[in-house]
Design a protein around this motif. Structure first.
Motif, PDB file in Angstrom:
ATOM      1  N   PHE A 275       2.417  -8.381  -7.781  1.00  0.00           N
ATOM      2  CA  PHE A 275       1.201  -8.964  -8.340  1.00  0.00           C
ATOM      3  C   PHE A 275       0.192  -9.251  -7.224  1.00  0.00           C
ATOM      4  CE2 PHE A 275      -1.435 -12.585  -9.590  1.00  0.00           C
ATOM      5  CZ  PHE A 275      -1.994 -12.088 -10.749  1.00  0.00           C
ATOM      6  N   GLU A 276       0.659  -9.821  -6.146  1.00  0.00           N
ATOM      7  CA  GLU A 276      -0.227 -10.108  -5.018  1.00  0.00           C
ATOM      8  C   GLU A 276      -0.847  -8.830  -4.472  1.00  0.00           C
ATOM      9  OE1 GLU A 276      -1.467 -12.961  -3.765  1.00  0.00           O
ATOM     10  OE2 GLU A 276      -0.472 -13.865  -5.486  1.00  0.00           O
ATOM     11  N   THR A 277      -0.051  -7.765  -4.394  1.00  0.00           N
ATOM     12  CA  THR A 277      -0.563  -6.478  -3.921  1.00  0.00           C
ATOM     13  C   THR A 277      -1.671  -5.976  -4.843  1.00  0.00           C
ATOM     14  OG1 THR A 277       1.620  -5.926  -3.033  1.00  0.00           O
ATOM     15  CG2 THR A 277       0.085  -4.103  -3.359  1.00  0.00           C
ATOM     16  N   VAL A 278      -1.416  -6.025  -6.149  1.00  0.00           N
ATOM     17  CA  VAL A 278      -2.397  -5.570  -7.134  1.00  0.00           C
ATOM     18  C   VAL A 278      -3.642  -6.444  -7.079  1.00  0.00           C
ATOM     19  CG1 VAL A 278      -2.875  -5.405  -9.625  1.00  0.00           C
ATOM     20  CG2 VAL A 278      -0.750  -4.480  -8.698  1.00  0.00           C
ATOM     21  N   TYR A 279      -3.448  -7.742  -7.040  1.00  0.00           N
ATOM     22  CA  TYR A 279      -4.589  -8.662  -7.064  1.00  0.00           C
ATOM     23  C   TYR A 279      -5.456  -8.508  -5.819  1.00  0.00           C
ATOM     24  CZ  TYR A 279      -7.324 -12.592  -8.634  1.00  0.00           C
ATOM     25  OH  TYR A 279      -8.350 -13.357  -9.084  1.00  0.00           O
ATOM     26  N   LYS A 280      -4.824  -8.304  -4.657  1.00  0.00           N
ATOM     27  CA  LYS A 280      -5.596  -8.077  -3.434  1.00  0.00           C
ATOM     28  C   LYS A 280      -6.431  -6.808  -3.568  1.00  0.00           C
ATOM     29  CE  LYS A 280      -2.572 -10.397  -0.142  1.00  0.00           C
ATOM     30  NZ  LYS A 280      -1.564 -10.210   0.921  1.00  0.00           N
ATOM     31  N   PHE A 281      -5.855  -5.786  -4.187  1.00  0.00           N
ATOM     32  CA  PHE A 281      -6.567  -4.524  -4.363  1.00  0.00           C
ATOM     33  C   PHE A 281      -7.765  -4.675  -5.291  1.00  0.00           C
ATOM     34  CE2 PHE A 281      -7.255  -0.577  -6.748  1.00  0.00           C
ATOM     35  CZ  PHE A 281      -7.578   0.279  -5.706  1.00  0.00           C
ATOM     36  N   ILE A 282      -7.562  -5.275  -6.461  1.00  0.00           N
ATOM     37  CA  ILE A 282      -8.650  -5.351  -7.443  1.00  0.00           C
ATOM     38  C   ILE A 282      -9.678  -6.418  -7.110  1.00  0.00           C
ATOM     39  CG2 ILE A 282      -7.344  -4.353  -9.338  1.00  0.00           C
ATOM     40  CD1 ILE A 282      -6.870  -7.125 -10.453  1.00  0.00           C
ATOM     41  N   ARG A 283      -9.334  -7.334  -6.230  1.00  0.00           N
ATOM     42  CA  ARG A 283     -10.267  -8.386  -5.837  1.00  0.00           C
ATOM     43  C   ARG A 283     -11.392  -7.854  -4.962  1.00  0.00           C
ATOM     44  NH1 ARG A 283      -7.014 -13.150  -3.650  1.00  0.00           N
ATOM     45  NH2 ARG A 283      -6.984 -11.783  -1.868  1.00  0.00           N
ATOM     46  N   LYS A 284     -11.135  -6.726  -4.288  1.00  0.00           N
ATOM     47  CA  LYS A 284     -12.181  -6.118  -3.460  1.00  0.00           C
ATOM     48  C   LYS A 284     -13.290  -5.622  -4.370  1.00  0.00           C
ATOM     49  CE  LYS A 284      -9.005  -4.672   0.139  1.00  0.00           C
ATOM     50  NZ  LYS A 284      -8.320  -3.524   0.737  1.00  0.00           N
ATOM     51  N   LYS A 285     -14.511  -5.836  -3.964  1.00  0.00           N
ATOM     52  CA  LYS A 285     -15.678  -5.527  -4.792  1.00  0.00           C
ATOM     53  C   LYS A 285     -15.697  -4.069  -5.260  1.00  0.00           C
ATOM     54  CE  LYS A 285     -20.564  -6.344  -5.132  1.00  0.00           C
ATOM     55  NZ  LYS A 285     -21.725  -6.983  -4.563  1.00  0.00           N
ATOM     56  N   LYS A 286     -15.352  -3.146  -4.377  1.00  0.00           N
ATOM     57  CA  LYS A 286     -15.402  -1.725  -4.746  1.00  0.00           C
ATOM     58  C   LYS A 286     -14.316  -1.337  -5.751  1.00  0.00           C
ATOM     59  CE  LYS A 286     -12.543  -0.059  -0.969  1.00  0.00           C
ATOM     60  NZ  LYS A 286     -12.417   0.887   0.122  1.00  0.00           N
ATOM     61  N   ASN A 287     -13.275  -2.152  -5.888  1.00  0.00           N
ATOM     62  CA  ASN A 287     -12.154  -1.832  -6.779  1.00  0.00           C
ATOM     63  C   ASN A 287     -12.181  -2.589  -8.102  1.00  0.00           C
ATOM     64  OD1 ASN A 287     -11.146  -0.138  -4.772  1.00  0.00           O
ATOM     65  ND2 ASN A 287      -9.956  -1.796  -3.851  1.00  0.00           N
ATOM     66  N   ARG A 288     -13.173  -3.400  -8.327  1.00  0.00           N
ATOM     67  CA  ARG A 288     -13.205  -4.231  -9.542  1.00  0.00           C
ATOM     68  C   ARG A 288     -13.360  -3.426 -10.823  1.00  0.00           C
ATOM     69  NH1 ARG A 288     -15.548 -10.137  -8.258  1.00  0.00           N
ATOM     70  NH2 ARG A 288     -14.415 -10.350  -6.320  1.00  0.00           N
ATOM     71  N   THR A 289     -13.884  -2.232 -10.707  1.00  0.00           N
ATOM     72  CA  THR A 289     -14.050  -1.394 -11.904  1.00  0.00           C
ATOM     73  C   THR A 289     -12.961  -0.335 -12.016  1.00  0.00           C
ATOM     74  OG1 THR A 289     -15.552   0.056 -10.695  1.00  0.00           O
ATOM     75  CG2 THR A 289     -16.543  -1.747 -11.991  1.00  0.00           C
ATOM     76  N   ALA A 290     -11.902  -0.465 -11.243  1.00  0.00           N
ATOM     77  CA  ALA A 290     -10.804   0.498 -11.278  1.00  0.00           C
ATOM     78  C   ALA A 290     -10.041   0.397 -12.600  1.00  0.00           C
ATOM     79  CB  ALA A 290      -9.851   0.253 -10.116  1.00  0.00           C
ATOM     80  N   THR A 291      -9.517   1.525 -13.054  1.00  0.00           N
ATOM     81  CA  THR A 291      -8.678   1.541 -14.258  1.00  0.00           C
ATOM     82  C   THR A 291      -7.239   1.230 -13.865  1.00  0.00           C
ATOM     83  OG1 THR A 291      -8.159   3.886 -14.061  1.00  0.00           O
ATOM     84  CG2 THR A 291     -10.143   3.309 -15.318  1.00  0.00           C
ATOM     85  N   ILE A 292      -6.398   1.013 -14.854  1.00  0.00           N
ATOM     86  CA  ILE A 292      -4.993   0.723 -14.571  1.00  0.00           C
ATOM     87  C   ILE A 292      -4.335   1.885 -13.838  1.00  0.00           C
ATOM     88  CG2 ILE A 292      -2.739   0.495 -15.693  1.00  0.00           C
ATOM     89  CD1 ILE A 292      -3.839  -1.613 -17.436  1.00  0.00           C
ATOM     90  N   ASP A 293      -4.656   3.099 -14.237  1.00  0.00           N
ATOM     91  CA  ASP A 293      -4.079   4.268 -13.561  1.00  0.00           C
ATOM     92  C   ASP A 293      -4.469   4.287 -12.080  1.00  0.00           C
ATOM     93  OD1 ASP A 293      -2.879   5.174 -15.911  1.00  0.00           O
ATOM     94  OD2 ASP A 293      -4.635   6.352 -16.484  1.00  0.00           O
ATOM     95  N   GLU A 294      -5.715   4.010 -11.792  1.00  0.00           N
ATOM     96  CA  GLU A 294      -6.185   3.999 -10.400  1.00  0.00           C
ATOM     97  C   GLU A 294      -5.519   2.884  -9.600  1.00  0.00           C
ATOM     98  OE1 GLU A 294     -10.659   5.759 -11.347  1.00  0.00           O
ATOM     99  OE2 GLU A 294     -10.375   3.576 -11.148  1.00  0.00           O
ATOM    100  N   VAL A 295      -5.370   1.721 -10.213  1.00  0.00           N
ATOM    101  CA  VAL A 295      -4.721   0.592  -9.539  1.00  0.00           C
ATOM    102  C   VAL A 295      -3.255   0.920  -9.267  1.00  0.00           C
ATOM    103  CG1 VAL A 295      -4.033  -1.831  -9.763  1.00  0.00           C
ATOM    104  CG2 VAL A 295      -6.300  -1.117 -10.512  1.00  0.00           C
ATOM    105  N   ALA A 296      -2.580   1.494 -10.254  1.00  0.00           N
ATOM    106  CA  ALA A 296      -1.169   1.847 -10.089  1.00  0.00           C
ATOM    107  C   ALA A 296      -0.990   2.885  -8.989  1.00  0.00           C
ATOM    108  CB  ALA A 296      -0.609   2.359 -11.409  1.00  0.00           C
ATOM    109  N   GLU A 297      -1.863   3.860  -8.966  1.00  0.00           N
ATOM    110  CA  GLU A 297      -1.778   4.906  -7.941  1.00  0.00           C
ATOM    111  C   GLU A 297      -2.025   4.342  -6.543  1.00  0.00           C
ATOM    112  OE1 GLU A 297      -4.236   8.884  -6.787  1.00  0.00           O
ATOM    113  OE2 GLU A 297      -3.827   8.556  -8.921  1.00  0.00           O
ATOM    114  N   ALA A 298      -2.995   3.469  -6.418  1.00  0.00           N
ATOM    115  CA  ALA A 298      -3.357   2.921  -5.116  1.00  0.00           C
ATOM    116  C   ALA A 298      -2.335   1.912  -4.592  1.00  0.00           C
ATOM    117  CB  ALA A 298      -4.729   2.264  -5.188  1.00  0.00           C
TER     118      ALA A 298
END
Length: 141
Positions: A33-56
């Motif tokens: 969860f922390e890994t995911v949250y750190k990723f999506i918290r970045k401004k450029k990643n806030r519009t990422a889809t679940i697939d993009e988040v999972a891949e990254a």
């Protein structure tokens, strides 16, 4: 008090209560969860889809969807993180059903209720008929 259960992730026996997985799997989930949250918290990643988040991040899609359903990840902050409607698989952000499935079920319930009322009225009309026997033993209604 909780009930004894096997962890759905590792199979270990644990006391099910607030946690739905064993303690060690819970800690692994929290790290993910922390890994995911750190990723999506970045401004450029806030519009990422679940697939993009999972891949990254390398975190399973089902786990990210679980957090969105549990509202640990807020849809207002991350509008493209969605999960599937339980009935038709359309992507939604809250609840269990999409709006079209909700409306369809509502209409089905309304039609069923109307049919039940019509059946009751029909049954009541049948019971309103009384028969009377006259002195000469003929039937009258």
């Amino acid at each position: 008090m909780g009930e004894l259960a096997n962890c759905p992730m590792c199979g270990e026996l644990f006391l099910k209560g607030m946690l739905t997985v064993c303690r060690s799997c819970y800690e692994k989930e929290e790290e993910q969860f922390e890994t995911v949250y750190k990723f999506i918290r970045k401004k450029k990643n806030r519009t990422a889809t679940i697939d993009e988040v999972a891949e990254a991040t390398g975190v399973k899609i089902a786990l990210i969807q679980k957090w969105v359903k549990e509202r640990r990840i807020h849809r207002a902050d991350f509008p493209n993180l969605t999960y599937s409607c339980e009935r038709c698989d359309e992507q939604i952000q809250e609840g269990k059903l999409c709006d079209s499935c909700k409306n369809e079920l509502y209409q089905d319930l309304q039609a069923s209720e109307e049919q039940t009322i019509a059946d009751k009225i029909k049954e009541e009309k049948k019971s309103d008929i009384y028969y009377n026997v006259t002195k000469d033993r003929t039937w009258r209604s």
